[in-house]
Design an enzyme around this catalytic site. Structure first.
Site, PDB file in Angstrom:
ATOM      1  N   SER A 130      -9.803   6.383   5.645  1.00  0.00           N
ATOM      2  CA  SER A 130      -8.380   6.048   4.875  1.00  0.00           C
ATOM      3  C   SER A 130      -7.269   7.183   5.345  1.00  0.00           C
ATOM      4  O   SER A 130      -7.722   8.268   5.724  1.00  0.00           O
ATOM      5  CB  SER A 130      -8.371   6.313   3.548  1.00  0.00           C
ATOM      6  OG  SER A 130      -7.384   6.051   2.866  1.00  0.00           O
ATOM      7  N   LYS A 184     -14.789   3.026  -0.121  1.00  0.00           N
ATOM      8  CA  LYS A 184     -13.490   2.829   0.638  1.00  0.00           C
ATOM      9  C   LYS A 184     -12.808   1.682  -0.243  1.00  0.00           C
ATOM     10  O   LYS A 184     -11.638   1.445  -0.242  1.00  0.00           O
ATOM     11  CB  LYS A 184     -13.539   2.596   2.061  1.00  0.00           C
ATOM     12  CG  LYS A 184     -12.229   2.214   2.721  1.00  0.00           C
ATOM     13  CD  LYS A 184     -11.231   3.221   2.472  1.00  0.00           C
ATOM     14  CE  LYS A 184      -9.823   3.071   3.332  1.00  0.00           C
ATOM     15  NZ  LYS A 184      -9.228   1.990   3.513  1.00  0.00           N
ATOM     16  N   HIS A 187     -11.501   2.757  -3.198  1.00  0.00           N
ATOM     17  CA  HIS A 187     -10.231   3.705  -3.057  1.00  0.00           C
ATOM     18  C   HIS A 187      -8.988   2.561  -2.892  1.00  0.00           C
ATOM     19  O   HIS A 187      -7.884   2.900  -3.523  1.00  0.00           O
ATOM     20  CB  HIS A 187     -10.358   4.064  -1.627  1.00  0.00           C
ATOM     21  CG  HIS A 187      -9.512   4.734  -1.017  1.00  0.00           C
ATOM     22  ND1 HIS A 187      -8.355   4.049  -0.238  1.00  0.00           N
ATOM     23  CD2 HIS A 187      -8.711   6.134  -1.141  1.00  0.00           C
ATOM     24  CE1 HIS A 187      -7.310   4.897  -0.102  1.00  0.00           C
ATOM     25  NE2 HIS A 187      -7.534   5.878  -0.484  1.00  0.00           N
ATOM     26  N   ASN A 188      -9.183   1.459  -2.166  1.00  0.00           N
ATOM     27  CA  ASN A 188      -8.109   0.619  -2.030  1.00  0.00           C
ATOM     28  C   ASN A 188      -7.679  -0.258  -3.215  1.00  0.00           C
ATOM     29  O   ASN A 188      -6.666  -0.355  -3.498  1.00  0.00           O
ATOM     30  CB  ASN A 188      -8.391  -0.404  -0.803  1.00  0.00           C
ATOM     31  CG  ASN A 188      -8.199   0.319   0.451  1.00  0.00           C
ATOM     32  OD1 ASN A 188      -8.270   1.453   0.562  1.00  0.00           O
ATOM     33  ND2 ASN A 188      -7.837  -0.524   1.446  1.00  0.00           N
ATOM     34  N   GLU A 191      -5.812   2.254  -5.064  1.00  0.00           N
ATOM     35  CA  GLU A 191      -4.420   2.285  -4.277  1.00  0.00           C
ATOM     36  C   GLU A 191      -3.511   1.096  -4.664  1.00  0.00           C
ATOM     37  O   GLU A 191      -2.302   1.274  -4.986  1.00  0.00           O
ATOM     38  CB  GLU A 191      -4.575   2.151  -2.767  1.00  0.00           C
ATOM     39  CG  GLU A 191      -3.441   2.091  -1.796  1.00  0.00           C
ATOM     40  CD  GLU A 191      -4.121   1.784  -0.268  1.00  0.00           C
ATOM     41  OE1 GLU A 191      -4.781   2.650   0.317  1.00  0.00           O
ATOM     42  OE2 GLU A 191      -3.571   0.947   0.251  1.00  0.00           O
TER      43      GLU A 191
HETATM   44  C1  6PG Z   1      -5.743   3.437   3.850  1.00  0.00           C
HETATM   45  C2  6PG Z   1      -5.322   2.113   3.590  1.00  0.00           C
HETATM   46  C3  6PG Z   1      -5.391   1.071   4.693  1.00  0.00           C
HETATM   47  C4  6PG Z   1      -4.590  -0.028   4.746  1.00  0.00           C
HETATM   48  C5  6PG Z   1      -5.070  -1.119   3.749  1.00  0.00           C
HETATM   49  C6  6PG Z   1      -3.915  -1.930   3.350  1.00  0.00           C
HETATM   50  O1  6PG Z   1      -6.710   3.661   3.059  1.00  0.00           O
HETATM   51  O2  6PG Z   1      -5.526   3.737   4.887  1.00  0.00           O
HETATM   52  O3  6PG Z   1      -5.594   1.350   2.231  1.00  0.00           O
HETATM   53  O4  6PG Z   1      -6.853   0.942   4.614  1.00  0.00           O
HETATM   54  O5  6PG Z   1      -3.391   0.169   4.660  1.00  0.00           O
HETATM   55  O6  6PG Z   1      -5.690  -2.025   4.655  1.00  0.00           O
HETATM   56  O7  6PG Z   1      -4.201  -3.117   2.663  1.00  0.00           O
HETATM   57  P1  6PG Z   1      -3.233  -4.028   2.346  1.00  0.00           P
HETATM   58  O8  6PG Z   1      -2.910  -4.826   3.591  1.00  0.00           O
HETATM   59  O9  6PG Z   1      -4.166  -5.103   1.654  1.00  0.00           O
HETATM   60  O10 6PG Z   1      -2.395  -3.657   1.287  1.00  0.00           O
END
Ligand code: 6PG
Length: 480
Positions: A130, A184, A187-188, A191
């Site tokens: 990430s 991960k 984490h997302n 996010e």
């Molecule tokens: C990270 C981000 C990275 C990416 C995602 C965004 O941790 O660096 O999460 O993995 O920006 O793929 O996902 P979306 O396109 O679903 O918002």
């Protein structure tokens, strides 16, 4: 020639940046790309780092260049391209070699790939990375899943390239097979929730208080110096401040309000549901992105239904209301993280991973997209109570939930009365209210289930009676 410590296949932006980061930290790295032109350009532009790079034009050359057992990072498009590359590499690599998928893979695919390689003597690491392009280049947060032996082989290189929080490297081995990609994914999911809640607060500032993008930016800037200090608040300040060079208008005002999503948020919500662990803030954030994409339908519905509620918010004390917004965002954040960590705790049992909660919080403190001061507080809370049933019952977070309860309630109420959508913040509030109430209302649901399906129920008094009787209500209803 001195052998490379590691190899990397796939020189698109993330792959190139990761390779340059590895080289810059003093590790010799072999690189390969399916189209050799890209390898040439990458090498030509590497400047001083060329000395640490071994550009390869064939897979034979690439494999030969790496010190066995060979760790090979693959940075290709998620899905079929990963399986195709693994199938190809089987013919080139030797027992003990390690294929490392550093993309955003579904952890179920990672488990399948890990198991699929078992008969070959090769092993597989699913590695969550990430921090976006910048993180890959200068220090990401790295979540590793695979055998402990394979981790030992890659630990020095990964430790050298990871982001550092103070002096602590943001990388850890989290367990076997899909553990790294699962963490991960969560984490997302967090996010998504973090971003959605920030957007909801922005909506209150913009549509409820009538603030310009520049004014919103200033508020986020101030908040970044306080409890909400984090990368996502920092970039919110920056994007709200940026102007379009063509029209001179705030850039954010020119962007179509329909959010994209690649799937990791959705996977978090699905896995939470699969395990029966509520992750309502994450689910609300995923749904909000989906609803945002129905732009045409929303515009049509606004014409038919009109905007609901009172419209503008006119707080008697604007400064106090803005202070409430800051604390409401902190409260919502607590809900989202509590849910994300609860999902990981359950997954840890279900998949036999022993996910270390304090370590996960620790490696998210720097490098990753959700990095923040707040994660240091979570690290302390889980270090003191690693087996806490939920983040919000740890002493520090219980105090925070109580302290932010009033602001969250006032902000959600004001938004609801003004017709401003706050699905993620409201779901966090609903989660707190349900989680902290010892006597809920599911007794009625149990009675209903027993009435129509004889599903049975437990009694509070322990009397051994597991079905009705329910009287004649049903007969009356059916005869009506
Ligand atoms: C990270 C981000 C990275 C990416 C995602 C965004 O941790 O660096 O999460 O993995 O920006 O793929 O996902 P979306 O396109 O679903 O918002």
């Amino acid at each position: 020639m001195e052998k490379a410590e590691i190899g990397l296949i796939g020189l698109a932006v993330m792959g190139s940046n990761l390779a340059l980061n590895i080289a810059e930290k003093g590790n010799r790295i072999a690189v390969f790309n399916r189209s050799p032109d890209k390898t040439d350009t990458f090498y030509a532009e590497a400047g001083d780092l060329q000395g640490k790079l071994v550009p390869c034009k064939s897979l034979e050359e690439f494999v030969e260049a790496i010190r066995p057992p060979r760790p090979v990072i693959i940075m290709v498009k998620a899905g079929d391209p990963v399986d195709e590359l693994i199938a190809t590499l089987r013919d080139y690599l030797s027992p003990g070699d390690i294929i490392i998928d550093a993309g955003n893979a579904n952890f179920r695919d990672t488990i399948r790939r890990f198991e699929g390689l078992e008969d070959s003597g090769l092993t597989f690491i699913g590695m969550g990375v990430s921090g976006g392009e910048e993180g890959a280049r200068h220090g990401p947060s790295i979540m590793v899943g695979g055998t402990e032996e394979s981790w030992k082989r890659v630990e020095p290189v990964l430790t050298s390239i990871a982001a550092k929080f103070k002096d602590d490297p943001c990388v850890a081995w989290l367990g076997e097979n899909g553990a790294g990609h699962f963490v991960k994914t969560i984490h997302n999911g967090i996010e998504y929730a973090d971003m959605q809640m920030i957007a909801e607060i922005y909506g209150i500032l913009r549509d409820g208080l009538g603030m310009s993008a520049a004014e919103c930016s200033e508020i986020f800037g101030k908040w970044n110096e306080g409890r909400l200090n984090s990368y996502l608040i920092e970039i919110s300040e920056a994007v709200l401040k940026a102007n379009d060079p063509i029209s001179g208008k705030p850039m954010v005002d020119l962007i179509v309000d329909a959010a994209g999503q690649k799937g990791t948020g959705k996977w978090s919500a699905i896995e939470a549901q699969n395990m029966g662990v509520p992750a309502t803030a994450i689910e609300a954030a995923v749904a909000a992105r989906s609803l945002s994409s129905f732009k045409t339908q929303r515009e049509a519905a606004e014409k038919i239904l009109g905007l609901p509620g009172q419209g503008a918010i006119n707080p008697t004390d604007k400064a106090a209301f803005i202070a409430d917004l800051e604390m409401a965002l902190l409260a919502g954040k607590i809900g989202a993280y509590a849910q994300g960590f609860a999902v990981m705790a359950e997954a840890s049992k279900e998949f036999g991973w022993s996910l270390p909660m304090p370590v996960i919080a620790k490696i998210w403190r720097a490098g990753c997209i959700i990095r923040s001061q707040f994660l240091d507080e979570i690290t302390s809370a889980f270090t003191a109570m690693p087996d806490a049933a939920n983040l919000i019952v740890t002493p520090a977070f219980a105090t925070m939930v109580k302290d932010t309860d009033g602001p969250l309630r006032r902000v959600v109420s004001a938004a609801v009365m003004s017709g401003l959508p706050v699905p993620a913040l409201a779901s966090a509030l609903g989660y707190f209210d349900s989680y902290r109430r010892g006597r809920g209302t599911a007794n009625l649901i149990q009675a209903q289930r027993d009435f129509f399906g004889a599903h049975g129920f437990d009694r509070l008094d322990g009397v051994d009676k597991h079905h009705g009787p329910w009287g004649s209500g049903l007969a009356d209803f059916q005869n009506a």
